[in-house]
Motif scaffolding. Sequence first.
Motif: not given
Length: 70
Positions: A40-46
């Motif tokens: 989820e962190f990677k998705k939001s950062a992207n």
Amino acid sequence: MSLTNIGIPGLIIILVVTLIIFGPKKLPEIGAAFGQTLSEFKKSANSLMNDEEPEKKTEASSEDKRDNPS
């Protein structure tokens, strides 16, 4: 000593300590929760990175319009 110099023996010690603290039944649940959080962190950062790019393009195009009135 930095975090990047843990090495294999350090990882084994961390794994043994977590097994002692949480037990073998809880460890897969903790790993799954950690993986989901990281995903989820990677998705939001992207999505944040993708949202910023169009703003830069619109700012550049609006500046071009001011410089070249047609």
